[in-house]
Scaffold this active site. Sequence first.
Site, PDB file in Angstrom:
ATOM      1  CG  HIS A 356      -5.732  -4.574  -9.826  1.00 45.35           C
ATOM      2  ND1 HIS A 356      -6.721  -5.479  -9.551  1.00 45.35           N
ATOM      3  CD2 HIS A 356      -5.650  -4.655 -11.035  1.00 45.35           C
ATOM      4  CE1 HIS A 356      -7.364  -5.678 -10.465  1.00 45.35           C
ATOM      5  NE2 HIS A 356      -6.567  -5.420 -11.581  1.00 45.35           N
ATOM      6  CB  CYS A 669      -3.967  13.045 -21.184  1.00 46.58           C
ATOM      7  SG  CYS A 669      -4.942  11.885 -22.247  1.00 46.58           S
TER       8      CYS A 669
HETATM    9  C1  PEP Z   1      -3.063   6.756 -23.435  1.00 42.72           C
HETATM   10  O1  PEP Z   1      -3.264   5.830 -23.966  1.00 42.72           O
HETATM   11  O2  PEP Z   1      -2.166   7.615 -23.858  1.00 42.72           O
HETATM   12  C2  PEP Z   1      -3.868   7.406 -22.157  1.00 42.72           C
HETATM   13  C3  PEP Z   1      -3.846   8.353 -21.751  1.00 42.72           C
HETATM   14  O3  PEP Z   1      -4.714   6.459 -21.719  1.00 42.72           O
HETATM   15  P1  PEP Z   1      -4.072   4.957 -21.240  1.00 42.72           P
HETATM   16  O4  PEP Z   1      -2.640   5.268 -20.617  1.00 42.72           O
HETATM   17  O5  PEP Z   1      -5.058   4.986 -19.933  1.00 42.72           O
HETATM   18  O6  PEP Z   1      -4.420   3.911 -21.849  1.00 42.72           O
END
Ligand code: PEP
Length: 742
Positions: A356, A669
């Site tokens: 965290h 993303c």
């Molecule tokens: C991903 O898996 O690419 C994503 C954007 O989510 P996280 O990194 O939070 O798993």
Amino acid sequence: MLRRLRELMAEPVTAQERLDKIVKTIASNMVAEVCSIYVLRGDSRLELFATEGLKREAVHKSSLELGEGLVGTIAEEAEPLNLPNAQAHPAFAYLPETGEEIYHSFLGVPVLRGGQTLGVLVVQNRTQRTYSEEEVEALQTTAMVLAEIIAGDELDALVEPGENLALRRPQHLAGRILSEGIGLGHAVLHEPRLVVTSLIAEDVDTELVRLDAALDQLRTSVENLLTRSDILRAGEHREVLEAYRMFAYDQGWAARIREAVQTGLTAEAAVEKVQNDTRARMLRQTDPYLRDRLHDLDDLANRLLRTLVGFDHIDEAEMPKDAILIARNMGPAELLDYDSGGLRALVLEEGTPTSHVTIVARALGIATVGQVEGILDLVNPGDAIIVDGLSGEVHVRPPSDVEFAYVEKVRFRARRQEQYRKLRDKPATTRDGTPIAMLVNAGLLVDLPHVAEAGAAGIGLFRTELQFMVAETFPRMREQQMLYRSVLDAAGDLPVTFRSLDVGGDKVLPYMRSTQEENPALGWRAIRMALDRPGLLRTQIRALLHAAAGGDMRLMFPMITDVSEFDRARAMVEREKRHLERHGHALPDQILLGTMVEVPALLWQLEELVERVDFLSIGSNDLLQFLFAADRANAQVADRFDALSSGPLRALRDIVVTADAHDVPVTLCGELASDPLSAMALLGIGYRSISMAPAAVGPVKAMVRSLDVGALQSWLIPELAKPRSGLRKDLIAFAEDHDVQL
Ligand code: PEP
Ligand code: MG
């Protein structure tokens, strides 16, 4: 002897005279013919700094390597040696210039401070004798007084030019990058080691009373911690606290401290003396479990010291303007307690990329390196430190050439940052006129100012689990609603895509019971947990419906593996919407629901998917780890396979082609969008919307504005269809040939 030493410490004489008087005093008190002080230099040699009994000419001339001879062995092992016949010991090294051959018995103790060896103190006698337990203790106590002198700056005058004491030698350590960036500044210890300056007791009985009172207070505070229910739920904490309790009541530990007081030390000096022994044991302990327990005992001794000295917490006013915070570990709230404006970097002995405190450090843009073993023992408050959060290196007391190189590096980065800032208000349009939606990933309130600073077109991924991860207990609906409202307010007219809770697996909530899973990334996480425990998701949906009332609400679900999971999630949103409607609440004007594409099984359900969703978002971090079957958190395999190869790029291309054919907006993303070269490849296979870390917006925008995406596409798409594998080199060559700024 201690009383006499105290007087000597205060006498207005030169450093050499003081050392000379000290060895004389010790020799006469211990009825030894020889007493010598060796001090550890920065080049790992132990130099004879003062002697009574050996030849005076050898002072500052004679020296031994760390590990060489008896003195070197004591320094290396941080353990005393008590020998009736020194010359018979296998490690004995003969130094003719000292004239020590006539002395047979030998007692040497390390001079320790905060787990570091600063030197060695030795007494010798002609006769073959074994020194008594009391004599060993007395010499160890004397060594503590010496440690204070060595740690001060008095002896610096006695060091050859160009040389320095080990205590002040430059150190270069390596750890794991937790948050990128470079920080130059001065050390602040999160929990400072207390330096005990009052060593010698005025009155032994008074000290014993102080010690007992402090021990009582310590036990009560540990008991209090153990009864606090919020801590009890976290399994790991409990184990540490149980160990604390065991040590706090350990009669052997208390008895050893008491004995030390009886030799004439103050209560705090006695605690420190016993702590020195613990630390020496810790250095030699190879069993990680036992070493952890010794660490616990060390922590407990620190607590006891704080009680005795009446230390409370760091005075913020005394923080340097360029503080580099050093800690074994800390919670996210503790980091937020510091004024982040004054923090240049953070170094942790523990800490992992998903802890965290790391999440918060990243959000605050504080360069952080973790898993730097032993740094707390090496650093003194105020030491110059360089934290390189790009390579994972930490330089303690760096030599001037290293410092110079870093000043240059920081300047270079700042110049680039400045260039990126100038791009902020320029459109994210390619050289051939194609607009690109550049969005940012966020998750905490502290992220919000970055959205505007970066000149982003909105938030493409808001990781709602971060609020849950930094909280002590489940955030209530109101708290969630307030956060979402602030996010929407901060974004103004720009779109924000919230992602429903993605916990489980490795993202554990300390206050939520979880079961150990063999493969947490493939386990009971994200939408799987949400559908099994609908209460959680329902609360979150309701909070979001309230927060987005009168505007747009965009919500996507993580880890969808089968389209039916999206149907169920959408049904929940519908239900909550009807519920609020029935009760006369205002609703969002528009509700857009999407799916994250991060499980490979979805690649063969794209047609069904695009029929259902309002938008798609590719989570390339997870999608790639599952495509490659390579754990994204495991350094040994995380970078083993290249995303810029035809396999993964073909998969990503299939998604954007299907989405485009059905007019379904699609964004990517994952971290892939944060790297200019990878982002270029994404545009080349057809993506027009990408969401990245705020710090990446500048570099990626520079790439976008210099790219002829039409030219890239006409080369890359046919290339992808050919039987081939790696494309990284060709992509770099394309960028070079076409003046794309990477
Ligand atoms: C991903 O898996 O690419 C994503 C954007 O989510 P996280 O990194 O939070 O798993
Ligand atoms: Mg993911």
